[in-house]
Design an enzyme around this catalytic site. Structure first.
Site: not given
Length: 265
Positions: A81, A173, A206, A107
């Site tokens: 990407v 981040y 997650a 994602n």
């Protein structure tokens, strides 16, 4: 750990929420949120184009899903990407295979840990280029297609609660994920007139087996302790919310960032 910690709930079966929709998912190889999302979309009746920068894992993921769901509904195309030409090639391949794109799940992201004073420009730029710029490139590519097709479309971006909450060593981040949230809100206003909805999910914690292996036990315990359920989310639990945002059940939602979290301060 939370005394009331629970095991993950039973896996939720599909209900045809995305029947015959065409879904493109980036960073979809492997056992993380992207892979779980691709599987959930297939379980909901969609046709799915998997994408990932790791071609071997992408081929393995495609083969596994083809065995379960058949070759007619599963396609794969490699994509980094950070490369605009590869992003364009991904969406061109999806159109060539299925004729339209109803849902794009952006994602792809890259993390890392470094205190800002010790962080290099290269570390900062790499995380921002994959996580924020990559999401922008994919959102832009999908929007250009969806605005000109009958029925519009839906874009779902993967953000993170770290875009709202501070954590040491995560300046790059956190900045990238906060940028994804802002990008989602602004692009949604531009897309609405074309019948395109753009929302984001913001997971807290997650985990999957590969990520557990590269996360220290101390950090995992600290992050898990913040969760009200005393456990981390299964990737498919985040994927369920992505499916909700992609489906008609969320038809009045756009420009929203939905927290997928049981985290408390």
């Amino acid at each position: 750990m939370n005394q009331h910690a629970k095991a993950p709930p039973p896996y939720v079966p599909g209900h045809g929420l995305l029947q015959d929709r065409v879904v493109v998912v980036t960073a979809a190889a492997g056992a993380g949120i992207g892979g779980a999302t691709a599987r959930r979309c297939l379980e909901e009746g969609a046709k799915v184009v998997l994408s990932d920068a790791h071609q071997r894992r992408l081929a393995e993921s495609r083969a596994g899903l083809e065995r379960q769901f058949g070759t007619a509904r599963v396609a794969a195309h490699p994509c980094d990407v950070t490369d605009e030409a590869q992003v364009q090639a991904l969406y061109a391949a999806a159109l060539d295979r299925f004729g339209r794109i109803d849902v794009a799940v952006n994602n792809a992201g890259l993390g890392g840990t470094a205190d800002l004073a010790d962080m290099t420009d290269e570390q900062w730029d790499r995380v921002l280029d994959v996580t924020l710029n990559g999401t922008m490139r994919c959102t832009r590519a999908a929007l250009r297609i969806m605005r000109d097709q009958d029925g519009g479309g839906v874009i779902v971006n993967n953000a993170s609660v770290i875009g709202w909450r501070a954590q040491r060593g995560q300046s790059h981040y956190a900045a990238a994920k906060a940028g994804v949230m802002a990008l989602t809100r602004c692009a949604a206003l531009e897309a609405a007139e074309h019948g395109v909805r753009i929302n984001a999910v913001a997971p807290s914690l997650a985990m999957h087996p590969h990520l557990v292996k590269v996360t220290s036990a101390e950090l995992l315990a600290e992050l898990t302790e913040r969760e009200a359920f005393g456990r981390y989310a299964e990737p498919w639990e985040v994927a369920n919310v992505i499916v909700f945002l992609a489906a008609d059940y969320s038809s009045y939602m756009t420009g929203e960032v939905v927290s997928v979290s049981s985290q408390h301060p």
